[in-house]
Structure formats: C-alpha cells, structure tokens
Design a protein around this motif. Structure first.
Motif, short mmCIF file in Angstrom:
data_model
loop_
_atom_site.label_atom_id
_atom_site.label_comp_id
_atom_site.label_asym_id
_atom_site.label_seq_id
_atom_site.Cartn_x
_atom_site.Cartn_y
_atom_site.Cartn_z
N ALA A 5 0.82 -1.21 0.00
CA ALA A 5 0.00 0.00 0.00
C ALA A 5 0.85 1.26 0.00
CB ALA A 5 -0.94 0.01 1.21
N GLY A 6 2.13 1.14 0.39
CA GLY A 6 3.03 2.29 0.37
C GLY A 6 3.51 2.74 1.73
N LYS A 7 3.11 2.03 2.80
CA LYS A 7 3.46 2.46 4.16
C LYS A 7 4.98 2.49 4.38
CE LYS A 7 1.42 -0.98 6.12
NZ LYS A 7 1.22 -1.76 4.88
N PHE A 33 -3.53 3.81 4.00
CA PHE A 33 -3.07 3.86 2.61
C PHE A 33 -3.67 2.67 1.87
CE2 PHE A 33 1.28 6.15 3.25
CZ PHE A 33 0.61 7.27 3.70
N LYS A 34 -3.93 2.83 0.59
CA LYS A 34 -4.39 1.72 -0.25
C LYS A 34 -3.85 1.94 -1.66
CE LYS A 34 -8.60 -0.58 -1.95
NZ LYS A 34 -8.01 -1.92 -1.87
N ASP A 35 -3.16 0.90 -2.18
CA ASP A 35 -2.62 0.93 -3.54
C ASP A 35 -1.79 2.18 -3.81
OD1 ASP A 35 -3.93 -1.48 -4.08
OD2 ASP A 35 -5.75 -0.45 -4.73
N GLY A 36 -0.96 2.56 -2.83
CA GLY A 36 -0.07 3.69 -3.01
C GLY A 36 -0.73 5.04 -2.88
N LYS A 37 -1.98 5.08 -2.42
CA LYS A 37 -2.71 6.33 -2.29
C LYS A 37 -3.14 6.54 -0.84
CE LYS A 37 -4.69 6.13 -6.98
NZ LYS A 37 -4.05 7.33 -7.53
N TYR A 38 -3.23 7.82 -0.45
CA TYR A 38 -3.75 8.18 0.87
C TYR A 38 -5.26 8.05 0.87
CZ TYR A 38 -5.23 11.32 4.65
OH TYR A 38 -5.84 11.88 5.75
N ILE A 39 -5.81 7.39 1.90
CA ILE A 39 -7.27 7.25 2.02
C ILE A 39 -7.81 8.28 3.02
CG2 ILE A 39 -9.20 5.71 2.57
CD1 ILE A 39 -7.62 5.01 0.00
N ASP A 88 -14.25 -3.27 11.89
CA ASP A 88 -14.95 -3.37 10.60
C ASP A 88 -14.66 -2.18 9.72
OD1 ASP A 88 -16.09 -5.84 10.60
OD2 ASP A 88 -18.01 -5.21 11.40
N LEU A 89 -14.72 -0.98 10.30
CA LEU A 89 -14.50 0.24 9.52
C LEU A 89 -13.07 0.29 9.01
CD1 LEU A 89 -15.48 2.96 8.45
CD2 LEU A 89 -14.91 3.97 10.69
N LYS A 110 -11.84 0.20 5.02
CA LYS A 110 -11.03 1.25 4.42
C LYS A 110 -9.77 0.68 3.77
CE LYS A 110 -12.48 5.09 7.42
NZ LYS A 110 -12.94 5.99 6.34
N MET A 111 -9.23 -0.37 4.40
CA MET A 111 -7.99 -0.95 3.90
C MET A 111 -8.20 -1.81 2.66
SD MET A 111 -6.29 -2.02 7.56
CE MET A 111 -5.10 -3.15 6.86
N VAL A 112 -9.26 -2.61 2.67
CA VAL A 112 -9.43 -3.60 1.59
C VAL A 112 -10.78 -3.54 0.91
CG1 VAL A 112 -7.80 -5.18 2.67
CG2 VAL A 112 -10.23 -5.42 3.17
N GLY A 113 -11.68 -2.67 1.39
CA GLY A 113 -12.98 -2.55 0.75
C GLY A 113 -13.94 -3.67 1.10
N ARG A 114 -13.63 -4.39 2.22
CA ARG A 114 -14.51 -5.48 2.66
C ARG A 114 -14.68 -5.39 4.16
NH1 ARG A 114 -10.45 -7.95 -0.35
NH2 ARG A 114 -11.06 -8.56 -2.45
N THR A 115 -15.74 -6.01 4.70
CA THR A 115 -15.94 -6.04 6.13
C THR A 115 -15.32 -7.30 6.72
OG1 THR A 115 -18.04 -7.23 5.97
CG2 THR A 115 -18.13 -4.82 5.87
#
Length: 507
Positions: free
Chosen positions: A42-44, A214-220, A231-232, A236-241
């Motif tokens: 993710a870029g961390k 971060f997700k896929d090199g982008k700031y969320i 859950d939240l 945010k990290m993977v788009g799933r619960t």
C-alpha cells in the motif's frame, strides 16, 4: 495544528516504472502515536523509508518543524532527529549488545572511543525504558525478540524527536510486545512523535491515537483511533468487512479420510493423539507459544522426531522420519519464518518456486524441463495473484504478502496431499490474509488435508472445522462446531479446562 512536527505533501515514488506512492500526503504531531495501516504494497514502508533517507522521492515536499528539508541519506535523517526501526534486523551477531548499539555512532575523546561514557548512556536509557539486558551479551545468543529490542535500543540512544517503528512486533512474544508498548507510551509522554506500522488489529487499537490508511499507493484518510472500529478499518484498507474475511465452511460432511494419526506421540511424555482429517476439513491448532504446537506441525513434516504412533495418508502408512520422506509422501510445510526458513531471498522468484519440485520436471533423469518450469511459475503467479515484475526478480524485493505467496507456491508445486501451515499470515496485511484463507479452504475442498497453527485466535476460530488445543506439549481438548469459541479455547490454553462442551483429553 501547533503540535504538527512533520508534513509530507504530494509525495510520489516509482520503482522500475511501478508507482509505489501516488501524490500521498501525511503528517504527524508531537506526543501522539500515529498508526499507518494498509495492505502490503500500500506504500506504508516506502513513505517511511523516504522519511528515513533510504529512498529519495520522485516528487513532493517534506516539512520538518516548519522548515522544508530533503534527506539524501539515512545519516541526514538521523541528524534531523528521526530514528527508524526497520523490519529487518541490522545487528552484527558476533558483537555485543553494547557494541551494536553504538556501531558507527561511537562517542570519542581525544580520538579514542569513550567506552565509559557510552556505557553510562546505554545503562541510563535501558533503565529509563525498562529494558533488562546485559550489555556485554553477544547478540547471537539472544532470541529474535530480544534482538528486535536491541534494534529499538539503537534508535532510543540517539534521542530522536520522531521514532518510526516498522512492524517491530512481528518477532516479539506477548510479554515483549508489552515492553515495547511501555516504551512507546513513555516516548509519547516525553512529547515525541511515534509512527507505528502493525498488521495486528488489536495492537492498533490498544496503543494508537490516530490511524492513517493507505491503499494501492494512495492516501485514504486519517481518523482518531477512538472513532474507528475493526470493521471500519478493514473496509477502508481492503474494501470489505470482517465478515467477508473468512470463507464459508463446507456444510457437507465427507466420509473420505485424507490423513489419519493413530497413537501419535511427539514427545516421550505426551499423551498419544488419534486424529482423522476428512476431505473438506481444516484442522486448527491453538495454544500459547512454547506448548508444543510448532513441534507437532514440524514432526509431520519430518523436521522433528516423534516418540510413537503411525501416520496414514489416504489409507497408506507414511514414513516421515525426515523432510525428504515427508515430501515424497506428499507432505508440504509453509513454515513460520518465511525469510529464514521459507525463502532464498537473494535468489529469483523462479528459483524459489521451483527448488522443492525440480525432480518432477527432470528430462532423461538429468536436465530440467525449462518450458515446464516456466509454465509452473506462470501457473502459480496467476493462481495466487502474486504481484511481481517477473520470474527473474529477487524474492527480497517483494512485499511480505507476496513473499509468503512464493513460499506457498513452492509447496503447492509438489502437489501435496497434506499441507501444514505454521503461522502462515504472520506479518502480512488483512487483504493478503483473506487470500490465504480462501486458498486454504479451496485446498481442503480439493482433498488436501490442511492443518493450521496460528497464535491469532480469531484466525483459528474463523478457519477451523476442528480445533486441537495444546497445553504443555499435550493435546488437551478437541473442539468442533459451536464449541469453537474464544472462552472455551482460552480456558484450555491456560490449562484450566472447560466447564462445558468439547472433547477433553485426560492427562
């Protein structure tokens, strides 16, 4: 934000044409513990290595204490008051703790190293942060967890204003994690900024003040930990619960027995175990570290002696006296330490995938079928969704999750009948964990016997059809169905038994 000590704005970084960071911004405050969360890749680590002077950004600015800076080396970053504890250990094993801590930053007087001053500094910091180790101890004699604490000590004695901890807990036992958390809390009280990466959800919520995703090199986004739940954060990290992380269990019971243990005894003083693993089943193993779980797994892989009993694979007795016999019998092991036990880090991905199954692709008994080998690599790259530049890429260049997938590919290439997982998701992100869970379930449903040991109780409960609980080198309970719940497992793990349900092995 008057307490803002660091701003990184519009940071971009590319590696061989691949964008690792895409216009990312990040900031942190004094006296706060700031969590960086996201999947592997993710870029961390990349943004923190830019801050530590390991990488130069391709674009963007860094502002420290209100002044714009640019770090061309780790030395520049350290002089600016930034200290980073990396994932990889950097000690020289033949030197003492004392020598390692001050290596390349020795205090001198009259051109000579002032050992007295260094020892006083070291002892002061060890007392200040509650670290109890003999400075004269040779590092090679330390456990992996103790070595990680030495890495942290090397940073502390430089008294940085910003302390970066990149997955320091992956090698630490539970008591060592609490030592680290006390250190982090003290740094926070001293008004220092702490940036912390961990893939363990419970750690993020226990110690963090703010979490940036971060997700896929982008700031969320950035959120106070007090306003976040599991859950939240996962969504945010993977788009799933969380409910989507573990695959559904196969409700149809199969009569087909893949693996059977009869009177199986790992240690001379342990009670014999009988176990049947049916097609479609995942068997989980739970227990506190050091109670025989790893030895149990390793014994089936031919890496640990046994005291008695027999093993049958698909109705045929298997000899598992060594790893070679185990592989020939169709037993594969995904080990607990991918870097030390699973990979040749400086070798190519292709070599790592192929090394365990080369004999299956020999032509005329002498030569390796190169076309078949390329096909095998491509098959597992696609099947496991391994993100890599090419088969010739070094394994060391991959993220933790993709390295673990290469280890798994190496084991799957032998076409196993039994596959053993020892802490398979340690140090990888929740998205990669989910992929591993679905792979495990798929293997079980294809007729491969799957045994899983994990120190993550949620993982054991979420994946297992049966759970073997170990205490003092014995299987003390076998749980299934509704019996697989946290309180039941914890009672057995602590050696106090269960008040209801579950099959208990008498000692």
């Amino acid at each position: 934000m008057s307490d803002c000590i660091l701003k990184m704005e519009h940071i971009t970084k590319r590696f061989s044409g691949v964008t690792a960071l895409d216009d990312v911004s990040f900031s942190c405050e004094k006296g706060k513990i700031h969590i960086l969360a996201g999947e592997n890749g993710a870029g961390k680590s990349t943004i923190l290595k830019i801050l530590a002077g390991v990488y130069l950004p391709d674009g963007g600015t860094i502002t420290l204490r209100g002044e714009q800076v640019r770090f061309h080396s780790p030395t520049d970053s350290q002089k600016a008051g930034i200290g980073m504890v990396f994932q990889e250990l950097t000690q020289i094993n033949e030197l003492t703790i004392f020598e390692n801590v001050f290596l390349s930053t020795e205090r001198t007087r009259g051109g000579l190293i002032n050992r007295k001053e260094q020892l006083e500094i070291l002892e002061r910091y060890m007392e200040q942060y509650g670290l109890k180790m003999d400075p004269s101890t040779i590092v090679d004699r330390l456990s992996v967890g103790q070595k990680q604490l030495v890495e942290i000590l090397k940073v502390l004695v430089r008294d940085p204003e910003i302390v970066i901890l990149d997955e320091p807990t992956s090698a630490l036992a539970a008591d060592e994690v609490q030592i680290l958390f006390r250190i982090m809390q003290k740094l926070k009280e001293e008004g220092k900024a702490v940036i912390f990466i961990s893939h363990r959800m419970e750690e993020m919520f226990e110690i963090g003040d703010l979490v940036t995703v971060f997700k896929d090199g982008k700031y969320i986004d950035t959120t106070p930990v007090s306003e976040m739940d599991t859950d939240l954060l996962i969504s945010k990290m993977v788009g799933r619960t969380l409910q989507d992380i573990f695959p559904p269990h196969n409700s149809a019971e199969s009569e087909e027995v893949i693996l059977e243990l009869k009177g199986y005894q790992v240690f001379p003083d342990s009670e014999p175990v009988d176990l049947r693993v049916h097609k479609g089943e995942v068997i989980g193993i739970a227990g506190l570290t050091g109670h025989g779980q790893t030895e149990f797994i390793n014994s089936l892989a031919g890496l640990h002696h046994t005291a008695g009993g027999t093993v049958e694979i698909r109705g045929k007795e298997a000899r598992l006296k060594n790893s070679s016999q185990a592989v020939k019998s169709g037993v594969a092991l995904v080990p607990g330490d991918r870097k030390q036990e699973g990979l040749m880090l400086i070798q190519s991905i292709r070599m790592n995938m192929a090394v365990g199954s080369m004999g299956m692709r020999k032509k005329y008994g002498l030569f390796i079928d190169q076309k078949a080998e390329r096909g095998m690599v491509e098959e597992y790259q696609n099947r496991l969704k391994i993100k890599m530049a090419g088969a010739a890429q070094e394994a060391s260049e991959l993220s933790g999750g993709n390295q673990q997938k290469v280890v798994l590919a190496k084991e799957l290439a032998i076409r196993p009948r039994v596959i053993l997982f020892n802490e398979p998701t340690k140090g990888i992100d929740v998205g990669s964990k989910r992929e591993f869970y679905y792979i495990m379930r798929d293997l079980a449903e294809q007729g491969v016997a799957v045994l899983l040991y994990s120190s993550d109780l949620m993982e054991v409960m979420g994946m297992s059809d049966q759970v073997l609980v170990m205490y003092e080198n014995n299987v003390v309970a076998r749980l299934s169905g509704d019996e697989i719940e946290e309180e039941q497992i914890m009672r057995h793990i602590m050696g106090v038994g269960a008040e209801k349900g579950g099959e208990t092995y008498e000692r």
